[in-house]
Write a protein that holds these residues in place. Structure first.
Motif, mmCIF file in Angstrom:
data_model
loop_
_atom_site.group_PDB
_atom_site.id
_atom_site.type_symbol
_atom_site.label_atom_id
_atom_site.label_comp_id
_atom_site.label_asym_id
_atom_site.label_seq_id
_atom_site.Cartn_x
_atom_site.Cartn_y
_atom_site.Cartn_z
ATOM 1 N N VAL A 1 9.705 -5.659 -2.360
ATOM 2 C CA VAL A 1 9.150 -6.952 -2.754
ATOM 3 C C VAL A 1 8.418 -6.818 -4.084
ATOM 4 O O VAL A 1 7.707 -5.830 -4.322
ATOM 5 C CB VAL A 1 8.171 -7.471 -1.662
ATOM 6 C CG1 VAL A 1 7.399 -8.691 -2.154
ATOM 7 C CG2 VAL A 1 8.926 -7.791 -0.382
ATOM 8 N N TYR A 2 8.602 -7.810 -4.950
ATOM 9 C CA TYR A 2 7.802 -7.946 -6.167
ATOM 10 C C TYR A 2 7.036 -9.253 -6.029
ATOM 11 O O TYR A 2 7.629 -10.328 -5.962
ATOM 12 C CB TYR A 2 8.704 -7.964 -7.400
ATOM 13 C CG TYR A 2 7.983 -7.767 -8.721
ATOM 14 C CD1 TYR A 2 7.980 -6.533 -9.361
ATOM 15 C CD2 TYR A 2 7.303 -8.820 -9.336
ATOM 16 C CE1 TYR A 2 7.330 -6.344 -10.577
ATOM 17 C CE2 TYR A 2 6.650 -8.648 -10.537
ATOM 18 C CZ TYR A 2 6.661 -7.409 -11.161
ATOM 19 O OH TYR A 2 6.014 -7.222 -12.352
ATOM 20 N N SER A 3 5.705 -9.164 -5.976
ATOM 21 C CA SER A 3 4.878 -10.328 -5.651
ATOM 22 C C SER A 3 3.725 -10.435 -6.634
ATOM 23 O O SER A 3 2.754 -9.670 -6.548
ATOM 24 C CB SER A 3 4.348 -10.203 -4.209
ATOM 25 O OG SER A 3 3.498 -11.287 -3.879
ATOM 26 N N ASP A 4 3.839 -11.368 -7.578
ATOM 27 C CA ASP A 4 2.767 -11.634 -8.546
ATOM 28 C C ASP A 4 2.265 -10.338 -9.197
ATOM 29 O O ASP A 4 1.064 -10.029 -9.162
ATOM 30 C CB ASP A 4 1.609 -12.373 -7.882
ATOM 31 C CG ASP A 4 2.000 -13.792 -7.472
ATOM 32 O OD1 ASP A 4 2.931 -14.344 -8.079
ATOM 33 O OD2 ASP A 4 1.382 -14.326 -6.540
ATOM 34 N N ALA A 5 3.170 -9.563 -9.756
ATOM 35 C CA ALA A 5 2.909 -8.317 -10.504
ATOM 36 C C ALA A 5 2.683 -7.102 -9.611
ATOM 37 O O ALA A 5 2.536 -5.993 -10.112
ATOM 38 C CB ALA A 5 1.717 -8.480 -11.450
ATOM 39 N N TYR A 6 2.680 -7.257 -8.289
ATOM 40 C CA TYR A 6 2.518 -6.132 -7.373
ATOM 41 C C TYR A 6 3.868 -5.746 -6.773
ATOM 42 O O TYR A 6 4.725 -6.609 -6.533
ATOM 43 C CB TYR A 6 1.547 -6.485 -6.243
ATOM 44 C CG TYR A 6 0.102 -6.524 -6.665
ATOM 45 C CD1 TYR A 6 -0.755 -5.454 -6.412
ATOM 46 C CD2 TYR A 6 -0.421 -7.636 -7.322
ATOM 47 C CE1 TYR A 6 -2.091 -5.488 -6.793
ATOM 48 C CE2 TYR A 6 -1.758 -7.682 -7.716
ATOM 49 C CZ TYR A 6 -2.582 -6.606 -7.450
ATOM 50 O OH TYR A 6 -3.896 -6.635 -7.832
ATOM 51 N N VAL A 7 4.038 -4.432 -6.534
ATOM 52 C CA VAL A 7 5.233 -3.958 -5.835
ATOM 53 C C VAL A 7 4.824 -3.553 -4.418
ATOM 54 O O VAL A 7 3.785 -2.922 -4.210
ATOM 55 C CB VAL A 7 5.893 -2.773 -6.577
ATOM 56 C CG1 VAL A 7 6.484 -3.244 -7.889
ATOM 57 C CG2 VAL A 7 4.908 -1.637 -6.815
ATOM 58 N N LEU A 8 5.668 -3.930 -3.446
ATOM 59 C CA LEU A 8 5.367 -3.686 -2.041
ATOM 60 C C LEU A 8 6.634 -3.283 -1.307
ATOM 61 O O LEU A 8 7.755 -3.594 -1.743
ATOM 62 C CB LEU A 8 4.788 -4.938 -1.354
ATOM 63 C CG LEU A 8 3.560 -5.617 -1.945
ATOM 64 C CD1 LEU A 8 3.967 -6.696 -2.939
ATOM 65 C CD2 LEU A 8 2.724 -6.260 -0.839
ATOM 66 N N THR A 9 6.460 -2.609 -0.188
ATOM 67 C CA THR A 9 7.564 -2.386 0.754
ATOM 68 C C THR A 9 7.107 -2.774 2.161
ATOM 69 O O THR A 9 5.920 -2.645 2.494
ATOM 70 C CB THR A 9 8.028 -0.907 0.778
ATOM 71 O OG1 THR A 9 6.943 -0.074 1.187
ATOM 72 C CG2 THR A 9 8.546 -0.478 -0.577
ATOM 73 N N TYR A 10 8.070 -3.238 2.949
ATOM 74 C CA TYR A 10 7.815 -3.607 4.341
ATOM 75 C C TYR A 10 8.850 -2.932 5.241
ATOM 76 O O TYR A 10 10.017 -2.784 4.841
ATOM 77 C CB TYR A 10 7.922 -5.129 4.525
ATOM 78 C CG TYR A 10 6.832 -5.920 3.858
ATOM 79 C CD1 TYR A 10 5.718 -6.348 4.567
ATOM 80 C CD2 TYR A 10 6.917 -6.252 2.507
ATOM 81 C CE1 TYR A 10 4.712 -7.096 3.956
ATOM 82 C CE2 TYR A 10 5.927 -6.989 1.883
ATOM 83 C CZ TYR A 10 4.821 -7.405 2.620
ATOM 84 O OH TYR A 10 3.835 -8.137 2.002
ATOM 85 N N ASP A 11 8.433 -2.571 6.425
ATOM 86 C CA ASP A 11 9.335 -1.999 7.421
ATOM 87 C C ASP A 11 10.020 -3.108 8.200
ATOM 88 O O ASP A 11 9.349 -4.007 8.736
ATOM 89 C CB ASP A 11 8.565 -1.112 8.418
ATOM 90 C CG ASP A 11 8.506 0.334 7.942
ATOM 91 O OD1 ASP A 11 9.545 0.855 7.522
ATOM 92 O OD2 ASP A 11 7.405 0.913 7.987
ATOM 93 N N ILE A 12 11.352 -3.054 8.281
ATOM 94 C CA ILE A 12 12.073 -3.925 9.203
ATOM 95 C C ILE A 12 12.194 -3.196 10.534
ATOM 96 O O ILE A 12 12.655 -2.057 10.578
ATOM 97 C CB ILE A 12 13.473 -4.282 8.674
ATOM 98 C CG1 ILE A 12 13.353 -5.106 7.396
ATOM 99 C CG2 ILE A 12 14.243 -5.075 9.717
ATOM 100 C CD1 ILE A 12 14.690 -5.552 6.831
ATOM 101 N N MET A 13 11.772 -3.849 11.592
ATOM 102 C CA MET A 13 11.803 -3.225 12.914
ATOM 103 C C MET A 13 13.006 -3.758 13.681
ATOM 104 O O MET A 13 13.192 -4.964 13.821
ATOM 105 C CB MET A 13 10.506 -3.524 13.674
ATOM 106 C CG MET A 13 9.265 -3.005 12.948
ATOM 107 S SD MET A 13 7.720 -3.480 13.740
ATOM 108 C CE MET A 13 7.865 -2.505 15.247
ATOM 109 N N PHE A 14 13.856 -2.832 14.145
ATOM 110 C CA PHE A 14 15.049 -3.180 14.907
ATOM 111 C C PHE A 14 14.856 -2.779 16.371
ATOM 112 O O PHE A 14 14.164 -1.820 16.673
ATOM 113 C CB PHE A 14 16.278 -2.468 14.336
ATOM 114 C CG PHE A 14 16.607 -2.877 12.929
ATOM 115 C CD1 PHE A 14 17.363 -3.998 12.692
ATOM 116 C CD2 PHE A 14 16.160 -2.119 11.857
ATOM 117 C CE1 PHE A 14 17.672 -4.376 11.377
ATOM 118 C CE2 PHE A 14 16.460 -2.485 10.549
ATOM 119 C CZ PHE A 14 17.222 -3.608 10.322
ATOM 120 N N GLN A 15 15.502 -3.556 17.234
ATOM 121 C CA GLN A 15 15.342 -3.323 18.666
ATOM 122 C C GLN A 15 16.111 -2.078 19.071
ATOM 123 O O GLN A 15 17.257 -1.916 18.688
ATOM 124 C CB GLN A 15 15.860 -4.527 19.444
ATOM 125 C CG GLN A 15 15.472 -4.537 20.918
ATOM 126 C CD GLN A 15 15.898 -5.830 21.575
ATOM 127 O OE1 GLN A 15 17.033 -6.244 21.469
ATOM 128 N NE2 GLN A 15 14.987 -6.484 22.257
#
Length: 460
Positions: free
Chosen positions: A446-460
């Protein structure tokens, strides 16, 4: 020293003993500065509450229902008798008897209507009286609440509010519906059930200078490039970019150490300039929307060459069908690019599909070729971003400055759509300008208002 202290203690005991012997007891007078609690008012409220319950008993509440049912039964019987009279009237004694029966039934109907009218009048009067009593009880209880100096009632209300909020949270979690499963099963990931994080949250080396941009990893890298990361900032008007910055690891991109800049064009904006924040890296080539055109451009990072393929002539570009929400529009986001386990996709909208999203499969040849397409019923301006997982398109929308929601999916294998998703992404900044899925580590970048982020997708 010990002897001195002992002497003092013994002296105090002697004084107390002597006062006790003389019969002079110490008396303290306790005075309460608070007003006396008006217990009589509380008793009066309890009596009024009992009277209200008695006045609105279940028997009285059902009295009108019984009268209405009686009327319905009588009317049905009257219709049957009138029909019988019309059918079998011979003008003699039989007709006269039947007519008399009908007259009696009409009289009973009138009696029931009178009772119903009286009951309704009484109920209206009772409702007015009870409303007044309830208002009096409310006023009295608010007055009595002022005696709650320790705020017990206030804390009880707060506890009840917290309990309600917890129940709502549990309800939302239980209401989360799984996405389409067949295509995901082929990827071996199972159902997507949640998005957690952020796992990484950092400013880039540019600081807050550029609020639009993109970053991530090559979805299908060449051997030896598996750990490389790329970053593009739209350094001109928050709309255009002309070079790609590469880093050798996650730590170097977060610290801004040792980048390699590869220029697509010499300046912004000009031919082949990156337009908009949506792009993806696949097989060492960057796929993006070329400046002021309908073209899907492919920039080869090794040869520094650009090839392209045009979208249909009625496809949106130059902010005709951008991502948006009620608060704002994300400029030059007509085309979104995504990569998953099977390759590269372009997501756009056309006038022939009424501004709704179209998914196009991009063949990664040189030049690229637009292959199969899928039309959806999802209007593009109701969406803030999209990404692909195992051939399934997912769309997000803006809920508020703290929350983005995955609410929609389209399975390109089964052509099935779903609008009943409720998976939330917790934001650190108000606007997500770029969002893409990495099939290698199953993270959202993710690129959000000048910040870089990562998120975990959780699968069943």
């Amino acid at each position: 020293m010990i002897q001195s202290n002992l002497f003092i203690v013994m002296s105090i005991i002697a004084v107390i003993s002597s006062q006790s012997v003389r019969g002079k007891d110490c008396v303290c007078e306790l005075q309460n500065s608070e007003s006396a609690f008006p217990e009589s008012k509380l008793v009066r409220v309890e009596i009024t509450a009992v009277e209200c319950l008695r006045n609105i008993s279940s028997e009285k509440r059902t009295e009108v229902d019984r009268l209405v049912l009686g009327l319905q039964h009588r009317l049905k019987q009257l219709n049957e008798n009138v029909a019988m009279l019309e059918k079998e009237d011979n003008g003699n004694l039989y007709g006269a008897v039947s007519l008399r029966i009908i007259q009696l039934e009409l009289a009973e109907l009138q009696d029931l209507l009178d009772k119903l009218s009286r009951t309704n009048t009484n109920n209206q009067q009772l409702s007015t009286e009870i409303a007044d009593q309830l208002q009096d009880m409310k006023n009295t209880m608010e007055e009595l609440e002022s005696f709650d100096s320790t705020m017990v009632i206030l804390k009880q209300r707060e506890n009840e509010r917290i309990k309600r909020d917890l129940k709502l949270c549990e309800k939302e979690l239980n209401a989360t519906t799984p996405p389409p499963t067949p295509f995901m099963g082929n990827c071996g990931l199972g159902q997507m059930v949640n998005v957690s994080g952020p796992k990484i949250y950092s400013l880039t080396v540019y600081g807050t200078s550029y609020s639009f941009g993109a970053w991530g990893r090559d979805a299908n890298p060449a051997p030896g490039d598996e750990n490389k990361y790329w970053l593009v900032v739209l350094s001109s008007s928050n709309a255009y970019g002309h070079y790609v910055r590469q880093y050798n690891s996650m730590s170097t991109i977060l610290l801004g150490i040792g980048p390699t800049d590869i220029h697509i064009s010499s300046s912004n904006p000009t031919t082949n300039t990156i337009q908009g924040p949506n792009m993806v890296m696949y097989e060492n080539s960057l796929y993006y929307n070329c400046y002021n055109t309908l073209n899907v451009c492919k920039f080869n990072m090794t040869t520094r060459s650009v090839t392209n393929v045009a979208l249909p002539s009625d496809a949106g570009f130059n902010s005709k069908f951008p991502f948006a929400h009620l608060g704002t529009t994300y400029a030059y986001t007509d085309m979104d690019f995504a990569a998953d386990e099977s390759g590269v996709y372009v997501i756009y909208a056309t006038t022939s599909n009424f501004g709704n999203v179209v998914i196009g499969k991009v063949e990664t040849s040189t030049p690229p070729v637009l292959n199969q397409t899928w039309s959806t019923t999802l209007h593009k301006k109701t969406v803030t971003n999209t990404f692909m997982v195992c051939g399934v398109l997912y769309a997000t929308r803006y809920l508020d400055k703290d929350t983005e929601e995955i609410f929609y999916s389209f399975d390109t294998k089964t052509n099935t759509e779903r609008y009943d998703w409720r998976i939330h992404i917790r934001k650190m900044q108000a606007n997500i300008k770029f969002l893409n899925y990495d099939s290698r580590d199953h993270l959202l970048y993710v690129y959000s208002d000048a910040y870089v982020l990562t998120y975990d997708i959780m699968f069943q």
